[in-house]
Design a protein around this motif. Sequence first.
Motif, PDB file in Angstrom:
ATOM      1  N   LYS A  23      37.315 -27.478  40.061  1.00 24.29           N
ATOM      2  CA  LYS A  23      37.133 -26.097  40.486  1.00 24.29           C
ATOM      3  C   LYS A  23      36.026 -25.516  39.627  1.00 24.29           C
ATOM      4  N   ILE A  24      35.038 -24.874  40.259  1.00 26.17           N
ATOM      5  CA  ILE A  24      33.850 -24.380  39.581  1.00 26.17           C
ATOM      6  C   ILE A  24      33.851 -22.867  39.625  1.00 26.17           C
ATOM      7  N   LYS A  25      33.592 -22.257  38.488  1.00 26.26           N
ATOM      8  CA  LYS A  25      33.418 -20.814  38.413  1.00 26.26           C
ATOM      9  C   LYS A  25      32.062 -20.580  37.770  1.00 26.26           C
ATOM     10  N   ALA A  26      31.068 -20.174  38.574  1.00 25.55           N
ATOM     11  CA  ALA A  26      29.695 -20.015  38.102  1.00 25.55           C
ATOM     12  C   ALA A  26      29.337 -18.537  38.038  1.00 25.55           C
ATOM     13  N   ASN A  27      28.853 -18.095  36.883  1.00 21.56           N
ATOM     14  CA  ASN A  27      28.410 -16.731  36.691  1.00 21.56           C
ATOM     15  C   ASN A  27      26.966 -16.625  37.175  1.00 21.56           C
ATOM     16  N   LYS A  28      26.737 -15.857  38.232  1.00 22.31           N
ATOM     17  CA  LYS A  28      25.406 -15.719  38.823  1.00 22.31           C
ATOM     18  C   LYS A  28      24.662 -14.486  38.304  1.00 22.31           C
ATOM     19  N   ARG A  30      24.761 -10.121  37.110  1.00 22.04           N
ATOM     20  CA  ARG A  30      25.013  -8.835  37.776  1.00 22.04           C
ATOM     21  C   ARG A  30      26.387  -8.782  38.423  1.00 22.04           C
ATOM     22  N   ASN A  31      27.390  -9.195  37.684  1.00 25.00           N
ATOM     23  CA  ASN A  31      28.785  -9.169  38.131  1.00 25.00           C
ATOM     24  C   ASN A  31      29.039 -10.010  39.378  1.00 25.00           C
ATOM     25  N   LYS A  32      28.245 -11.039  39.591  1.00 31.79           N
ATOM     26  CA  LYS A  32      28.445 -11.951  40.713  1.00 31.79           C
ATOM     27  C   LYS A  32      28.986 -13.272  40.183  1.00 31.79           C
ATOM     28  N   VAL A  33      30.120 -13.674  40.711  1.00 36.41           N
ATOM     29  CA  VAL A  33      30.752 -14.922  40.306  1.00 36.41           C
ATOM     30  C   VAL A  33      30.978 -15.766  41.552  1.00 36.41           C
ATOM     31  N   ASP A  34      30.546 -17.016  41.488  1.00 31.59           N
ATOM     32  CA  ASP A  34      30.697 -17.948  42.604  1.00 31.59           C
ATOM     33  C   ASP A  34      31.812 -18.928  42.252  1.00 31.59           C
ATOM     34  N   ILE A  35      32.855 -18.969  43.070  1.00 33.63           N
ATOM     35  CA  ILE A  35      33.981 -19.870  42.842  1.00 33.63           C
ATOM     36  C   ILE A  35      34.029 -20.876  43.981  1.00 33.63           C
ATOM     37  N   ALA A  36      34.085 -22.150  43.632  1.00 35.95           N
ATOM     38  CA  ALA A  36      34.116 -23.209  44.644  1.00 35.95           C
ATOM     39  C   ALA A  36      34.937 -24.383  44.119  1.00 35.95           C
ATOM     40  N   GLU A  37      35.314 -25.253  45.046  1.00 34.64           N
ATOM     41  CA  GLU A  37      36.046 -26.462  44.688  1.00 34.64           C
ATOM     42  C   GLU A  37      35.326 -27.642  45.319  1.00 34.64           C
ATOM     43  N   GLY A  38      35.073 -28.673  44.510  1.00 29.54           N
ATOM     44  CA  GLY A  38      34.345 -29.820  45.019  1.00 29.54           C
ATOM     45  C   GLY A  38      34.595 -31.066  44.199  1.00 29.54           C
ATOM     46  N   ILE A  39      33.774 -32.073  44.441  1.00 33.22           N
ATOM     47  CA  ILE A  39      33.911 -33.374  43.785  1.00 33.22           C
ATOM     48  C   ILE A  39      32.637 -33.647  42.995  1.00 33.22           C
ATOM     49  N   ILE A  40      32.795 -34.113  41.756  1.00 28.09           N
ATOM     50  CA  ILE A  40      31.637 -34.487  40.952  1.00 28.09           C
ATOM     51  C   ILE A  40      31.039 -35.737  41.586  1.00 28.09           C
ATOM     52  N   ALA A  41      29.820 -35.603  42.104  1.00 20.46           N
ATOM     53  CA  ALA A  41      29.205 -36.688  42.870  1.00 20.46           C
ATOM     54  C   ALA A  41      28.386 -37.622  41.991  1.00 20.46           C
ATOM     55  N   GLN A  42      27.423 -37.083  41.253  1.00 23.07           N
ATOM     56  CA  GLN A  42      26.527 -37.916  40.455  1.00 23.07           C
ATOM     57  C   GLN A  42      26.193 -37.198  39.155  1.00 23.07           C
ATOM     58  N   THR A  43      25.817 -37.988  38.175  1.00 29.78           N
ATOM     59  CA  THR A  43      25.368 -37.423  36.909  1.00 29.78           C
ATOM     60  C   THR A  43      23.994 -37.981  36.573  1.00 29.78           C
ATOM     61  N   TYR A  44      23.197 -37.165  35.959  1.00 32.50           N
ATOM     62  CA  TYR A  44      21.866 -37.529  35.496  1.00 32.50           C
ATOM     63  C   TYR A  44      21.750 -37.100  34.036  1.00 32.50           C
ATOM     64  N   MET A  63      25.716 -28.809  44.972  1.00 25.39           N
ATOM     65  CA  MET A  63      25.335 -27.856  43.933  1.00 25.39           C
ATOM     66  C   MET A  63      24.986 -28.637  42.672  1.00 25.39           C
ATOM     67  N   SER A  64      23.959 -28.192  41.969  1.00 25.55           N
ATOM     68  CA  SER A  64      23.583 -28.866  40.725  1.00 25.55           C
ATOM     69  C   SER A  64      23.720 -27.896  39.559  1.00 25.55           C
ATOM     70  N   GLU A  74      28.223 -20.465  31.198  1.00 22.66           N
ATOM     71  CA  GLU A  74      27.745 -19.872  32.446  1.00 22.66           C
ATOM     72  C   GLU A  74      28.492 -20.502  33.622  1.00 22.66           C
ATOM     73  N   VAL A  75      28.947 -21.745  33.423  1.00 20.35           N
ATOM     74  CA  VAL A  75      29.711 -22.476  34.436  1.00 20.35           C
ATOM     75  C   VAL A  75      30.980 -22.986  33.768  1.00 20.35           C
ATOM     76  N   GLU A  76      32.107 -22.767  34.417  1.00 15.86           N
ATOM     77  CA  GLU A  76      33.387 -23.280  33.921  1.00 15.86           C
ATOM     78  C   GLU A  76      33.901 -24.318  34.903  1.00 15.86           C
ATOM     79  N   LEU A  77      34.300 -25.472  34.375  1.00 13.60           N
ATOM     80  CA  LEU A  77      34.865 -26.538  35.205  1.00 13.60           C
ATOM     81  C   LEU A  77      36.328 -26.728  34.852  1.00 13.60           C
ATOM     82  N   VAL A  78      37.165 -26.814  35.889  1.00 10.55           N
ATOM     83  CA  VAL A  78      38.591 -27.062  35.698  1.00 10.55           C
ATOM     84  C   VAL A  78      38.961 -28.231  36.597  1.00 10.55           C
ATOM     85  N   LEU A  79      39.532 -29.283  36.024  1.00  7.56           N
ATOM     86  CA  LEU A  79      39.962 -30.435  36.816  1.00  7.56           C
ATOM     87  C   LEU A  79      41.164 -30.066  37.660  1.00  7.56           C
ATOM     88  N   CYS A  80      41.154 -30.479  38.925  1.00 11.40           N
ATOM     89  CA  CYS A  80      42.270 -30.171  39.833  1.00 11.40           C
ATOM     90  C   CYS A  80      43.273 -31.311  39.830  1.00 11.40           C
TER      91      CYS A  80
END
Length: 80
Positions: A23-28, A30-44, A63-64, A74-80
């Motif tokens: 679960k991703i909580k990204a601070n964008k 100006r009080n904008k927060v984007d919350i999404a749930e996804g799968i870690i696909a690749q790492t670089y 999303m990268s 700025e980004v918080e990750l929580v394992l589901c």
Amino acid sequence: MKQPENMCKVRNTVVNNVGRRVKIKANKGRNKVDIAEGIIAQTYPCVFLIQVEGELAESVKTMSFSYTDVLTKEVELVLC
């Protein structure tokens, strides 16, 4: 010299959890927060990719984020 050590810990944690749902909580700003749930696909070396399913069944959004974003909270990750 402490920061690269922490950055390596963040990167190792993300690398060890590739393929897991997060679960991703990204601070964008100006009080904008984007919350999404996804799968870690690749790492670089500097960034990692997360695939998020869209509203439609066949739409997948990629999303990268950088490890620095996680380190500076700025980004918080929580394992589901």
